[in-house]
Design a protein around this motif. Structure first.
Motif, PDB file in Angstrom:
ATOM      1  N   ILE A  30       0.812  -1.043  -0.006  1.00 14.45           N
ATOM      2  CA  ILE A  30      -0.033   0.034  -0.022  1.00 14.45           C
ATOM      3  C   ILE A  30       0.722   1.453   0.081  1.00 14.45           C
ATOM      4  O   ILE A  30       0.411   2.254  -0.543  1.00 14.45           O
ATOM      5  N   GLU A  31       2.013   1.079   0.868  1.00  9.06           N
ATOM      6  CA  GLU A  31       2.819   2.499   1.129  1.00  9.06           C
ATOM      7  C   GLU A  31       3.675   2.677  -0.553  1.00  9.06           C
ATOM      8  O   GLU A  31       3.649   3.775  -1.024  1.00  9.06           O
TER       9      GLU A  31
ATOM     10  N   VAL B 254       0.706   5.466  -1.105  1.00  3.44           N
ATOM     11  CA  VAL B 254      -0.392   5.898  -0.133  1.00  3.44           C
ATOM     12  C   VAL B 254       0.764   6.337   1.056  1.00  3.44           C
ATOM     13  O   VAL B 254       1.516   5.496   1.406  1.00  3.44           O
ATOM     14  N   TYR B 255       0.703   7.691   1.259  1.00  2.00           N
ATOM     15  CA  TYR B 255       1.611   8.263   2.323  1.00  2.00           C
ATOM     16  C   TYR B 255       1.543   7.414   3.704  1.00  2.00           C
ATOM     17  O   TYR B 255       0.471   7.319   4.319  1.00  2.00           O
TER      18      TYR B 255
ATOM     19  N   ARG C 180      -8.528   3.684   3.190  1.00  2.00           N
ATOM     20  CA  ARG C 180      -9.378   3.050   4.129  1.00  2.00           C
ATOM     21  C   ARG C 180      -9.646   1.720   3.376  1.00  2.00           C
ATOM     22  O   ARG C 180      -9.917   1.642   2.312  1.00  2.00           O
ATOM     23  N   LEU C 181     -10.137   0.652   4.268  1.00  6.14           N
ATOM     24  CA  LEU C 181     -10.174  -0.620   4.068  1.00  6.14           C
ATOM     25  C   LEU C 181     -11.391  -0.925   4.837  1.00  6.14           C
ATOM     26  O   LEU C 181     -11.434  -0.973   6.102  1.00  6.14           O
ATOM     27  N   PHE C 182     -12.508  -1.507   4.220  1.00  5.31           N
ATOM     28  CA  PHE C 182     -13.677  -1.731   4.763  1.00  5.31           C
ATOM     29  C   PHE C 182     -14.119  -0.314   5.776  1.00  5.31           C
ATOM     30  O   PHE C 182     -14.650  -0.786   6.926  1.00  5.31           O
ATOM     31  N   LYS C 183     -13.842   0.473   5.328  1.00  6.93           N
ATOM     32  CA  LYS C 183     -14.281   2.088   5.978  1.00  6.93           C
ATOM     33  C   LYS C 183     -13.619   2.131   7.264  1.00  6.93           C
ATOM     34  O   LYS C 183     -14.010   2.762   8.088  1.00  6.93           O
TER      35      LYS C 183
ATOM     36  N   SER D  42      -4.746   1.858  10.891  1.00 10.95           N
ATOM     37  CA  SER D  42      -4.717   2.224  12.243  1.00 10.95           C
ATOM     38  C   SER D  42      -5.749   1.448  13.000  1.00 10.95           C
ATOM     39  O   SER D  42      -5.545   0.554  13.896  1.00 10.95           O
ATOM     40  N   GLU D  43      -7.132   1.577  12.400  1.00  7.74           N
ATOM     41  CA  GLU D  43      -8.265   0.818  13.341  1.00  7.74           C
ATOM     42  C   GLU D  43      -8.013  -0.769  13.045  1.00  7.74           C
ATOM     43  O   GLU D  43      -8.309  -1.492  13.886  1.00  7.74           O
TER      44      GLU D  43
END
Length: 158
Positions: A25-26, A31-32, A125-128, A132-133
């Motif tokens: 992803i980075e 993606v920062y 975002r993944l799955f909203k 971090s979440e």
């Protein structure tokens, strides 16, 4: 019931997959990732090493508690990061870009896109859920799995 070795192998594979996806992803999706995002990766490397030691040395209790501490630290870092993303905590120097522009073109691109706007501006975002979440949730699952392993080993190995 699954045996402990299979559960630990599942944890290794899962953590390697998570690290692979985060780096993909980075660097591939561009993606920062702020410093806190990068700090959240360190316990994964430690966890993989500890699980390899547990699988090879048969000294479960010596390393499983260190594994629990590492997972707990990762939960703390991700909780703090979620707090910054959601506005519970204030942005600080940790969320500011550590990647400096290499030339004028990169500087112009950074200034026009505001790519590195800090932790509050979640770009992926993944799955909203932010990464971090997702990290917070997966580490809670890892913590529960490790607690189950300790309970199982104490109950059936004594």
């Amino acid at each position: 019931m699954l045996n402990t070795k299979n559960i630990l192998k599942f944890l290794i594979y899962t953590q390697i997959l998570i690290l692979f996806l985060v780096y993909y992803i980075e660097y591939v999706m561009d993606v920062y990732a702020c410093r806190l995002c990068k700090y959240q990766r360190i316990p994964f490397f430690l966890n993989i090493l500890l699980i390899f030691l547990i699988l090879n040395k048969k000294q479960l209790y010596n390393f499983i508690y260190i594994l629990l501490i590492s997972i707990t630290i990762n939960i703390g870092i991700s909780f703090y990061h979620i707090g910054i993303e959601r506005g519970f905590f204030t942005d600080n120097q940790v969320c500011i870009a550590d990647k400096s522009p290499r030339n004028e073109k990169d500087l112009l691109k950074e200034l026009t896109n505001q790519k590195n706007g800090g932790c509050k501006n979640v770009k992926f975002r993944l799955f909203k859920l932010s990464l971090s979440e997702l990290n917070f949730l997966t580490n809670i699952v890892f913590l529960l799995i490790c607690a189950h392993i300790i309970r199982y080993e104490k109950k059936y190995k004594n």
